[in-house]
Design a protein around this motif. Sequence first.
Motif, PDB file in Angstrom:
ATOM      1  N   LYS A 130       8.390 -13.542  -2.543  1.00  0.00           N
ATOM      2  CA  LYS A 130       7.459 -13.233  -3.656  1.00  0.00           C
ATOM      3  C   LYS A 130       6.117 -13.416  -3.450  1.00  0.00           C
ATOM      4  N   ALA A 131       5.643 -14.054  -2.471  1.00  0.00           N
ATOM      5  CA  ALA A 131       4.240 -14.103  -2.153  1.00  0.00           C
ATOM      6  C   ALA A 131       3.777 -13.022  -1.069  1.00  0.00           C
ATOM      7  N   TRP A 132       4.649 -12.474  -0.183  1.00  0.00           N
ATOM      8  CA  TRP A 132       4.037 -11.675   0.873  1.00  0.00           C
ATOM      9  C   TRP A 132       4.264 -10.174   0.360  1.00  0.00           C
ATOM     10  N   LEU A 133       5.304  -9.978  -0.388  1.00  0.00           N
ATOM     11  CA  LEU A 133       5.756  -8.421  -0.621  1.00  0.00           C
ATOM     12  C   LEU A 133       4.686  -7.745  -1.857  1.00  0.00           C
ATOM     13  N   PRO A 134       4.087  -8.537  -2.656  1.00  0.00           N
ATOM     14  CA  PRO A 134       2.915  -7.855  -3.589  1.00  0.00           C
ATOM     15  C   PRO A 134       1.903  -7.442  -2.719  1.00  0.00           C
ATOM     16  N   GLY A 135       1.517  -8.354  -1.641  1.00  0.00           N
ATOM     17  CA  GLY A 135       0.259  -8.088  -0.971  1.00  0.00           C
ATOM     18  C   GLY A 135       0.467  -6.823   0.223  1.00  0.00           C
ATOM     19  N   GLU A 136       1.704  -6.652   0.691  1.00  0.00           N
ATOM     20  CA  GLU A 136       2.057  -5.646   1.490  1.00  0.00           C
ATOM     21  C   GLU A 136       2.048  -4.305   1.045  1.00  0.00           C
ATOM     22  N   LYS A 137       2.602  -4.352  -0.431  1.00  0.00           N
ATOM     23  CA  LYS A 137       2.567  -3.001  -1.275  1.00  0.00           C
ATOM     24  C   LYS A 137       1.193  -2.759  -1.492  1.00  0.00           C
ATOM     25  N   LYS A 138       0.316  -3.662  -1.905  1.00  0.00           N
ATOM     26  CA  LYS A 138      -1.336  -3.255  -2.037  1.00  0.00           C
ATOM     27  C   LYS A 138      -1.841  -2.575  -0.870  1.00  0.00           C
ATOM     28  N   LYS A 139      -1.350  -3.260   0.451  1.00  0.00           N
ATOM     29  CA  LYS A 139      -1.825  -2.842   1.791  1.00  0.00           C
ATOM     30  C   LYS A 139      -1.404  -1.312   2.018  1.00  0.00           C
ATOM     31  N   GLU A 140      -0.027  -0.990   1.620  1.00  0.00           N
ATOM     32  CA  GLU A 140       0.672   0.431   1.659  1.00  0.00           C
ATOM     33  C   GLU A 140       0.012   1.326   0.849  1.00  0.00           C
ATOM     34  N   GLY A 141      -0.705   0.994  -0.285  1.00  0.00           N
ATOM     35  CA  GLY A 141      -1.269   1.855  -1.229  1.00  0.00           C
ATOM     36  C   GLY A 141      -0.267   2.082  -2.319  1.00  0.00           C
ATOM     37  N   CYS A 142       0.682   1.313  -2.574  1.00  0.00           N
ATOM     38  CA  CYS A 142       1.796   1.342  -3.710  1.00  0.00           C
ATOM     39  C   CYS A 142       1.138   0.948  -4.859  1.00  0.00           C
ATOM     40  N   THR A 143       0.855   2.035  -5.861  1.00  0.00           N
ATOM     41  CA  THR A 143       0.103   1.640  -7.002  1.00  0.00           C
ATOM     42  C   THR A 143       1.039   1.125  -8.129  1.00  0.00           C
ATOM     43  N   ARG A 144       2.121   1.233  -8.098  1.00  0.00           N
ATOM     44  CA  ARG A 144       3.175   0.450  -9.233  1.00  0.00           C
ATOM     45  C   ARG A 144       3.600  -0.768  -9.004  1.00  0.00           C
ATOM     46  N   ARG A 145       3.545  -1.700 -10.042  1.00  0.00           N
ATOM     47  CA  ARG A 145       3.945  -3.089  -9.952  1.00  0.00           C
ATOM     48  C   ARG A 145       5.082  -3.339  -9.112  1.00  0.00           C
TER      49      ARG A 145
END
Length: 182
Positions: free
Chosen positions: A167-182
């Motif tokens: 829960k803590a790491w994956l949202p940051g990884e998505k942002k790092k990878e340019g994933c714009t969807r929640r």
Amino acid sequence: MRLTRRLRWTALPLAALALLLPAVSGCAGREYEVPRSICGVKVSEDVIDPLLGDGEKLEQERERREFRDRHFVRCNVTVDGGDGLYITLYEWPSVGRKRSTEDHPRYIKNPPFSGWAEVRDGKSLGNTACRTGSKDRSDALTFEFTLHTVKGDSADERRAATERFVKAWLPGEKKKEGCTRR
């Protein structure tokens, strides 16, 4: 008197050995500092701490490989070159259906990302939406977390520590990878 003398001669060497073992073994707990990020994604130390074992040196390696119009990310965290935390992420064509139902104990309820995730003892699997704005790119990340050294006396405690990390790491990884969807 014989028994007392024997006990004394047996107890003294054992006591000396007990005092020397921690100094000789070099494994007297954790000697490295708990990192504030895992493979470039900030996470609080209290979330990371239960996932890491004792030892002298922590190393992190992140690798990102392109494959046609998709990519693959591998994150490996080791302590003293041994087992630790291993994460793989793949771009995938769609989010797909949930693998498990919401009432199943392994399913992460209310994850802070779209998609699904489940946690087992020492492993987490899931799929999360990842729109990059490009028609040629995939719209999801499929992930697998393998954790070899999660601390906890019971499987429930280890699963809870793994869930907190996902829960803590994956949202940051998505942002790092340019994933714009929640």
